[in-house]
Design an enzyme around this catalytic site. Structure first.
Site, mmCIF file in Angstrom:
data_model
loop_
_atom_site.group_PDB
_atom_site.id
_atom_site.type_symbol
_atom_site.label_atom_id
_atom_site.label_comp_id
_atom_site.label_asym_id
_atom_site.label_seq_id
_atom_site.Cartn_x
_atom_site.Cartn_y
_atom_site.Cartn_z
ATOM 1 N N LEU A 187 -2.561 -5.992 8.365
ATOM 2 C CA LEU A 187 -1.749 -5.709 7.001
ATOM 3 C C LEU A 187 -2.449 -4.436 6.479
ATOM 4 C CD1 LEU A 187 -1.305 -9.139 5.129
ATOM 5 C CD2 LEU A 187 0.096 -7.893 6.940
ATOM 6 N N ALA A 227 -0.353 -2.248 4.287
ATOM 7 C CA ALA A 227 0.629 -1.483 3.555
ATOM 8 C C ALA A 227 0.362 -1.013 2.139
ATOM 9 C CB ALA A 227 1.927 -2.468 3.452
ATOM 10 N N ARG A 250 -6.959 2.971 -5.888
ATOM 11 C CA ARG A 250 -8.497 2.978 -6.536
ATOM 12 C C ARG A 250 -9.148 4.008 -5.491
ATOM 13 N NH1 ARG A 250 -10.961 -2.829 -6.818
ATOM 14 N NH2 ARG A 250 -8.971 -3.411 -5.705
ATOM 15 N N GLN A 272 6.810 -2.274 5.378
ATOM 16 C CA GLN A 272 7.131 -3.113 4.155
ATOM 17 C C GLN A 272 7.286 -1.994 3.203
ATOM 18 O OE1 GLN A 272 3.722 -4.880 2.395
ATOM 19 N NE2 GLN A 272 4.657 -6.591 1.671
ATOM 20 N N GLY A 299 3.832 -9.002 -1.605
ATOM 21 C CA GLY A 299 2.424 -9.890 -1.473
ATOM 22 C C GLY A 299 2.244 -10.307 0.155
ATOM 23 N N ARG A 322 -19.716 25.970 22.739
ATOM 24 C CA ARG A 322 -18.541 25.807 22.597
ATOM 25 C C ARG A 322 -17.686 25.094 23.582
ATOM 26 N NH1 ARG A 322 -16.675 30.956 20.177
ATOM 27 N NH2 ARG A 322 -14.643 30.077 20.304
HETATM 28 C C1 UD1 Z 1 -5.907 -11.968 -0.522
HETATM 29 C C2 UD1 Z 1 -5.661 -13.556 -0.612
HETATM 30 C C3 UD1 Z 1 -6.924 -14.325 -1.014
HETATM 31 C C4 UD1 Z 1 -8.528 -13.821 -0.152
HETATM 32 C C5 UD1 Z 1 -8.574 -12.201 -0.133
HETATM 33 C C6 UD1 Z 1 -9.338 -11.746 0.864
HETATM 34 C C7 UD1 Z 1 -3.414 -13.750 -0.707
HETATM 35 C C8 UD1 Z 1 -2.563 -14.340 -1.774
HETATM 36 N N1 UD1 Z 1 -4.467 -13.730 -1.484
HETATM 37 O O1 UD1 Z 1 -6.003 -11.856 -1.805
HETATM 38 O O2 UD1 Z 1 -7.004 -15.596 -1.018
HETATM 39 O O3 UD1 Z 1 -9.366 -14.319 -0.719
HETATM 40 O O4 UD1 Z 1 -7.002 -11.807 0.177
HETATM 41 O O5 UD1 Z 1 -9.720 -10.351 0.623
HETATM 42 O O6 UD1 Z 1 -3.206 -13.701 0.403
HETATM 43 N N2 UD1 Z 1 -0.838 -6.273 1.613
HETATM 44 C C9 UD1 Z 1 0.111 -5.568 2.067
HETATM 45 N N3 UD1 Z 1 1.402 -5.871 1.561
HETATM 46 C C10 UD1 Z 1 1.567 -6.716 0.477
HETATM 47 C C11 UD1 Z 1 0.444 -7.145 -0.258
HETATM 48 C C12 UD1 Z 1 -0.846 -6.875 0.459
HETATM 49 O O7 UD1 Z 1 0.244 -4.804 2.983
HETATM 50 O O8 UD1 Z 1 2.702 -6.784 -0.047
HETATM 51 C C13 UD1 Z 1 -2.262 -6.025 2.226
HETATM 52 C C14 UD1 Z 1 -2.991 -4.922 1.294
HETATM 53 O O9 UD1 Z 1 -3.002 -3.576 1.884
HETATM 54 C C15 UD1 Z 1 -4.437 -5.400 1.526
HETATM 55 C C16 UD1 Z 1 -4.242 -6.933 2.004
HETATM 56 O O10 UD1 Z 1 -2.970 -7.104 2.390
HETATM 57 O O11 UD1 Z 1 -5.378 -4.693 2.619
HETATM 58 C C17 UD1 Z 1 -4.731 -7.884 0.875
HETATM 59 O O12 UD1 Z 1 -3.729 -8.048 -0.190
HETATM 60 P P1 UD1 Z 1 -4.470 -8.316 -1.786
HETATM 61 O O13 UD1 Z 1 -2.983 -7.966 -2.362
HETATM 62 O O14 UD1 Z 1 -5.579 -7.204 -1.942
HETATM 63 O O15 UD1 Z 1 -4.784 -9.597 -1.701
HETATM 64 P P2 UD1 Z 1 -6.037 -10.172 -2.522
HETATM 65 O O16 UD1 Z 1 -5.367 -10.232 -3.783
HETATM 66 O O17 UD1 Z 1 -7.332 -9.487 -2.233
#
Ligand code: UD1
Ligand code: CA
Length: 476
Positions: free
Chosen positions: A20, A22, A27, A89, A94, A346
């Site tokens: 994942l 996306a 930040r 995506q 989520g 070089r």
């Molecule tokens: C997620 C977990 C949480 C866990 C944490 C660990 C869920 C709902 N929660 O939370 O239980 O403790 O990771 O770090 O899964 N991403 C996508 N597409 C999306 C959403 C997210 O590609 O639509 C990717 C983001 O780029 C990121 C990762 O997934 O790298 C995590 O997404 P994020 O929304 O940060 O999840 P957390 O709230 O950290």
């Protein structure tokens, strides 16, 4: 044989990996998408792809959104064009929605799916192997960690017998659940058929209105036993801003350097030196502070690399000595050769065994034979220089006429005097001697002396005569 090779190495199960990546990484405050920022010299996204490769994943799917073409290009440059499939995506709804985008790419795959992240570079192969092992003959295994401050993470909820039953997000948790210090790392190994069936049934009925990947845990636990594998919080460090990027970078460098120390390499101030993953170092090599060893650099046994050297895709043979601030780019250095301080090799430079390249010498597409020396202040480009040649201080190969490049060939044992210009194309025969200050425009036969200096004259009394003329001029 064929079949075995397709199974996850050492684990004998079919594995696919979904990464994942996306998220925009707001930040980071950067024009470059987060997963292309570098940790230990490599874009972060390469680390999970590399893990997937080492576990012999049959398929690797990257779920990308922001700057997906740039991420795809970076991954293809490192791993080849066919290795990774990109799933788009477009809207971030989520983590569950993100994994669902990989469905098409994994059509026809049966086995387990490993879920990793593009911004968690420190995750170790050993931990992931334990996770994959735990998922064998199970529907789902997930990675957890025990932390002092679980704020922001999903918590692992267990039943009275200690079995994991679900994951609850911080924002959906009760006070009691929030007090749990066992967190969800977000990394899973899960049966593919179960996964995609469970993803179809996700609903955004939570505080964030998202499709939570975490909801598949409760679904799996309802029908079978879910396994958890604990990892150290350090390796689960996610990168969200540049402070965390620097921290991950520092830890990755330390991990790489400590591994080399354990295999016999000495580092003088290891925290300051970058050794990229993929670099190879021989035992008894000593590396000074503030060095950078990059790309496919390979260093032999017993090499000494002093402060501030930068090596990109360089090959250095045993016993060579790189004095301070030597820079090597796509070049080869022979055994026991000495370079620097301040030498610049070089691309295409090949320095023979026991040869010497001294301070402020620049080489480009130049081969120097065994024992050849260019000790000071020279430019050697497009040159073929034989064994035991001595290149005097200030020698320049004039290899470029503004349009084309030409070659200089110098035979074995020739002696090139200081401040010589070699106007290429030109050949100096073996053991020939070129007098200091000569501009060589014609080939020099072997063993001959070449000299192009104007004869020197001495005008006696000249200085005194000039002085008198000046005094007279002032009086007038
Ligand atoms: C997620 C977990 C949480 C866990 C944490 C660990 C869920 C709902 N929660 O939370 O239980 O403790 O990771 O770090 O899964 N991403 C996508 N597409 C999306 C959403 C997210 O590609 O639509 C990717 C983001 O780029 C990121 C990762 O997934 O790298 C995590 O997404 P994020 O929304 O940060 O999840 P957390 O709230 O950290
Ligand atoms: Ca996160």
């Amino acid at each position: 044989m064929q079949r075995l090779r397709r199974l996850c190495y050492g684990l004998r199960m079919a594995l696919a990996t979904v990464i994942l990546a996306a998220g925009r990484g707001t930040r980071m405050k950067s024009a470059t998408t987060k997963v292309l920022h570098c940790v230990a010299g490599r874009p972060m996204v390469e680390y999970p792809v590399d893990l997937a490769e080492r576990l012999r994943s049959q398929k690797i799917v990257c779920v990308l959104g922001h700057q997906s073409e740039a991420v795809r290009a970076a991954v293809e440059a490192r791993f080849g064009v066919d290795r990774v499939t990109v799933a788009q995506q477009r809207e971030q709804r989520g983590t569950g929605h993100a994994v669902a985008q990989a469905r098409g790419a994994l059509r026809g795959f049966s086995g387990h799916v490993l879920i990793l992240y593009g911004d968690v570079p420190l995750l170790t192969e050993a931990s992931v192997r334990r996770l994959v092992q735990a998922a064998r003959r199970r529907t789902l295994a997930l990675m957890t960690a025990r932390v002092d401050n679980p704020h922001g993470y999903g918590r692992i909820v267990r039943d009275e017998r200690g079995r994991p039953v679900r994951v609850v997000e911080e924002r959906d948790a009760t006070d009691r659940e929030r007090a749990l210090c066992e967190i969800n790392a977000g990394i899973y190994c899960v049966d593919a058929a179960f996964l995609f069936a469970a993803l179809r049934r996700l609903r955004p009925t939570n505080a964030q209105g998202e499709l939570y990947l975490t909801d598949i845990v409760a679904r799996a636990a309802a029908t079978s036993e879910v396994a958890t594998v604990e990892a150290s919080p350090e390796e689960l460090l996610g990168v969200n801003d540049r402070v965390e990027l620097a921290r991950a970078d520092e830890r990755m460098r330390r991990r790489i350097n400590e591994e080399w120390m354990r295999s016999g390499v000495t580092f003088d101030r290891p925290e300051s030196t970058l050794v990229e993953p993929g670099v190879i170092l021989g035992a008894d090599t000593v590396i000074g502070p503030l060095c950078e060893l990059r790309g496919s650099t390979r260093i032999g046994v017993g090499v000494r690399i002093e402060v501030g050297c930068v090596l990109q895709d360089a090959v250095v043979a045993e016993g060579a000595h790189l004095k301070p601030y030597t820079v090597l780019h796509e070049s080869e250095v022979g055994a026991r050769a000495t370079l620097g301080p301040f030498a610049h090799l070089r691309p295409g430079s090949v320095i023979g065994a026991e040869a010497k390249i001294g301070n402020f010498v620049e080489t480009k597409k130049a081969r120097l034979g065994r024992g050849a020396k260019a000790s000071h202040l020279s430019y050697l480009g497009d040159a073929e220089i034989g064994a035991d040649v001595n290149i005097g201080c200030g020698t320049i190969t004039c290899n470029y006429d503004g349009h084309n490049k030409f070659k200089t060939v110098i035979g074995e044992g020739a002696f090139i005097g200081s401040d010589t210009q070699l106007v290429a194309p030109v050949t100096i025969g073996a053991k020939a001697i070129v007098g200091a200050g000569t501009t060589v425009v014609d080939d020099v036969p072997a063993g001959a002396l070449a000299l192009s200096r104007a004869p020197q004259i001495a005008v006696l009394g000249y200085a005194e005569r000039k002085r008198r003329e000046r005094i007279k001029g002032r009086r007038r």
